[in-house]
Design a protein around this motif. Structure first.
Motif, PDB file in Angstrom:
ATOM      1  N   HIS B  11     -25.977  20.108  12.258  1.00 49.36           N
ATOM      2  CA  HIS B  11     -26.884  19.576  13.266  1.00 49.36           C
ATOM      3  C   HIS B  11     -28.290  20.152  13.146  1.00 49.36           C
ATOM      4  CE1 HIS B  11     -23.056  18.189  15.030  1.00 49.36           C
ATOM      5  NE2 HIS B  11     -23.811  17.160  15.363  1.00 49.36           N
ATOM      6  N   ALA B  12     -28.386  21.430  12.836  1.00 48.36           N
ATOM      7  CA  ALA B  12     -29.712  22.040  12.671  1.00 48.36           C
ATOM      8  C   ALA B  12     -30.457  21.399  11.499  1.00 48.36           C
ATOM      9  CB  ALA B  12     -29.570  23.551  12.453  1.00 48.36           C
ATOM     10  N   LEU B  13     -29.730  21.096  10.415  1.00 50.73           N
ATOM     11  CA  LEU B  13     -30.376  20.481   9.246  1.00 50.73           C
ATOM     12  C   LEU B  13     -30.787  19.047   9.535  1.00 50.73           C
ATOM     13  CD1 LEU B  13     -28.122  21.966   6.431  1.00 50.73           C
ATOM     14  CD2 LEU B  13     -30.554  22.416   6.803  1.00 50.73           C
ATOM     15  N   ARG B  14     -29.964  18.337  10.296  1.00 46.83           N
ATOM     16  CA  ARG B  14     -30.348  16.963  10.682  1.00 46.83           C
ATOM     17  C   ARG B  14     -31.640  16.979  11.484  1.00 46.83           C
ATOM     18  NH1 ARG B  14     -24.910  14.480  13.272  1.00 46.83           N
ATOM     19  NH2 ARG B  14     -23.621  14.709  11.405  1.00 46.83           N
ATOM     20  N   ASP B  18     -35.157  15.334  10.519  1.00 50.08           N
ATOM     21  CA  ASP B  18     -35.663  14.276  11.407  1.00 50.08           C
ATOM     22  C   ASP B  18     -37.074  14.596  11.892  1.00 50.08           C
ATOM     23  OD1 ASP B  18     -33.364  12.859  11.099  1.00 50.08           O
ATOM     24  OD2 ASP B  18     -32.499  13.393  13.039  1.00 50.08           O
ATOM     25  N   GLU B  19     -37.272  15.841  12.321  1.00 54.18           N
ATOM     26  CA  GLU B  19     -38.588  16.240  12.842  1.00 54.18           C
ATOM     27  C   GLU B  19     -39.689  16.034  11.801  1.00 54.18           C
ATOM     28  OE1 GLU B  19     -37.192  19.881  15.864  1.00 54.18           O
ATOM     29  OE2 GLU B  19     -38.017  20.303  13.889  1.00 54.18           O
ATOM     30  N   ARG B  20     -39.330  16.208  10.524  1.00 53.71           N
ATOM     31  CA  ARG B  20     -40.318  16.076   9.448  1.00 53.71           C
ATOM     32  C   ARG B  20     -40.305  14.690   8.806  1.00 53.71           C
ATOM     33  NH1 ARG B  20     -38.798  20.625  10.639  1.00 53.71           N
ATOM     34  NH2 ARG B  20     -40.095  22.506  10.507  1.00 53.71           N
ATOM     35  N   ASP B  21     -39.464  13.819   9.329  1.00 50.76           N
ATOM     36  CA  ASP B  21     -39.332  12.460   8.776  1.00 50.76           C
ATOM     37  C   ASP B  21     -38.939  12.509   7.292  1.00 50.76           C
ATOM     38  OD1 ASP B  21     -39.296   9.729   8.986  1.00 50.76           O
ATOM     39  OD2 ASP B  21     -41.444   9.458   8.656  1.00 50.76           O
ATOM     40  N   TRP B  22     -38.075  13.446   6.958  1.00 46.65           N
ATOM     41  CA  TRP B  22     -37.649  13.613   5.573  1.00 46.65           C
ATOM     42  C   TRP B  22     -36.348  12.866   5.263  1.00 46.65           C
ATOM     43  CZ3 TRP B  22     -38.500  19.598   4.500  1.00 46.65           C
ATOM     44  CH2 TRP B  22     -39.870  19.840   4.420  1.00 46.65           C
ATOM     45  N   GLY B  23     -35.765  12.259   6.292  1.00 48.18           N
ATOM     46  CA  GLY B  23     -34.511  11.533   6.060  1.00 48.18           C
ATOM     47  C   GLY B  23     -34.671  10.468   4.980  1.00 48.18           C
ATOM     48  N   GLN B  24     -35.881   9.873   4.903  1.00 49.39           N
ATOM     49  CA  GLN B  24     -36.154   8.837   3.900  1.00 49.39           C
ATOM     50  C   GLN B  24     -35.951   9.337   2.467  1.00 49.39           C
ATOM     51  OE1 GLN B  24     -40.506   8.006   3.640  1.00 49.39           O
ATOM     52  NE2 GLN B  24     -40.780   9.739   5.042  1.00 49.39           N
ATOM     53  N   PHE B  25     -36.144  10.659   2.252  1.00 53.07           N
ATOM     54  CA  PHE B  25     -35.977  11.218   0.900  1.00 53.07           C
ATOM     55  C   PHE B  25     -34.540  11.678   0.652  1.00 53.07           C
ATOM     56  CE2 PHE B  25     -40.377  12.451   2.248  1.00 53.07           C
ATOM     57  CZ  PHE B  25     -41.016  11.490   1.478  1.00 53.07           C
ATOM     58  N   HIS B  26     -33.782  11.805   1.725  1.00 53.89           N
ATOM     59  CA  HIS B  26     -32.476  12.453   1.617  1.00 53.89           C
ATOM     60  C   HIS B  26     -31.341  11.491   1.305  1.00 53.89           C
ATOM     61  CE1 HIS B  26     -33.716  16.535   3.609  1.00 53.89           C
ATOM     62  NE2 HIS B  26     -34.476  16.194   2.585  1.00 53.89           N
ATOM     63  N   THR B  27     -31.501  10.706   0.240  1.00 49.12           N
ATOM     64  CA  THR B  27     -30.384   9.910  -0.268  1.00 49.12           C
ATOM     65  C   THR B  27     -29.431  10.854  -1.010  1.00 49.12           C
ATOM     66  OG1 THR B  27     -31.511   9.522  -2.360  1.00 49.12           O
ATOM     67  CG2 THR B  27     -31.846   7.886  -0.605  1.00 49.12           C
ATOM     68  N   ARG B  80     -26.232  19.156   3.610  1.00 48.88           N
ATOM     69  CA  ARG B  80     -26.994  17.915   3.808  1.00 48.88           C
ATOM     70  C   ARG B  80     -26.369  16.759   3.037  1.00 48.88           C
ATOM     71  NH1 ARG B  80     -29.777  15.729   7.431  1.00 48.88           N
ATOM     72  NH2 ARG B  80     -31.412  14.723   6.222  1.00 48.88           N
ATOM     73  N   LEU B  81     -25.981  17.026   1.791  1.00 42.11           N
ATOM     74  CA  LEU B  81     -25.392  15.993   0.945  1.00 42.11           C
ATOM     75  C   LEU B  81     -24.068  15.504   1.543  1.00 42.11           C
ATOM     76  CD1 LEU B  81     -25.166  14.331  -1.654  1.00 42.11           C
ATOM     77  CD2 LEU B  81     -24.245  16.371  -2.789  1.00 42.11           C
TER      78      LEU B  81
END
Lengths: 119, 119, 119, 119
Positions: B11-14, B18-27, B80-81
């Motif tokens: 949850h901390a990593l999510r 999310d706060e940094r809008d990095w989810g788009q890179f995290h495929t 994360r993966l």
């Protein structure tokens, strides 16, 4: 998380290695190589997929099963390595995350891929 | 296991991403590469040590601190993966260990390095 | 060096990929993952050996043959990747070696493992 | 290919290591770890790029320069490792390519990513 959690896994892996007298091979150097070898197998499952295809890989029972098994192998060696070094995995990750939060403050890191490494 | 355990870390990593809008890179593809990159940094810490020296690396505060930090980074990307794929890390590792126990029965695997891969 | 040298290999690999219409998969990102996957297989061959045993691995026809094959795979993907990027492998290595010679002057680096990374 | 070719690089690397008395660290096991460490740094340069962006990475002088330097490092350790093992890199790759040509005949492999691994 399955009930016994990481602690249960640490102990199961110790017993597994002890029963087979494999502790002699499980130096940090050797375990780090084994970890890298398993990560290599994981990469091989994803190497020809586009990022979008990789996001759907678990919907294919065969490929998804292989990816899950490789992730299991990576976790096994990471847990063994951390155990051999006396490192608490969750604590080490949590401390590193706190570092990253300082190095990549939200306002500056927002949406920037260039800042993403290390967190 | 530190108190919040893996679930807390997930949850901390999510939230961090999310706060940094990095989810788009995290495929999964990208995260697997990042995982491999961090494992490479871990190997670099151990590459010139003998296996025996690697077993004592945590007694050196500087080198030990770097190894612990790299292990934290590896764990971060592995968590994360697994999260991106919907894989439970401890379950995947436990299932793989059960497989290995079948493939390497104690009586035959005892003390044999050649049998050690995959567990 | 075998007669056609790296140039011959570059061209043979291009033809091999073209004939199979695999160029579409051979982006630098994908090829770097494939390279890492092959390096992982190479590590797996050496992970349980002591450094001394690893120095004798080629005297065992079976293990030696596997190591040679993995090295061949690593070279294949490294040559493909450099070709995809338009990088001359020998020049890139030669330039990097010149850098390392500046960073690790003989008189200071002599016999020190700590200085060995990066060269 | 730059003029002295791989042979020139092999000899330059031997001299570089000898002058620094680093041969003692350059066992195949250690060199394989160093190779993997450098591949990890290369992956880190490409991990957040899309495959399409990775195909244009050399047009950015800064990122392109870093990628070229990492490729140089990977080549350095691969050449050193092959030299330590007495393996001819181009021959090993050429032999492996011939194997792949048998395993992936053109008519069956055409355009299929699933068949791409190993070549």
């Amino acid at each position: 998380m399955s009930d016994p959690g990481i602690d249960g896994l640490v102990h199961a892996l110790r017993r597994f290695a002890d029963e087979r007298d494999w502790g002699q091979f499980h130096t940090p150097k050797n375990l780090a190589m084994a970890l890298a070898g398993e990560v290599g197998e994981l990469l091989a499952e994803l190497q020809w997929l586009t990022p979008e295809e990789s996001a759907r890989v678990m919907t294919d029972p065969e490929a998804g099963g292989r990816v899950r098994a490789e992730i299991g192998d990576v976790m096994i060696y990471l847990v063994r390595l951390a155990d051999a070094l006396g490192v608490d995995l969750v604590e080490a990750a949590t401390d590193k995350l706190a570092d990253s939060a300082r190095r990549y403050p939200v306002e500056r890191a927002r949406g920037s891929a260039a800042k993403a490494p290390g967190a």
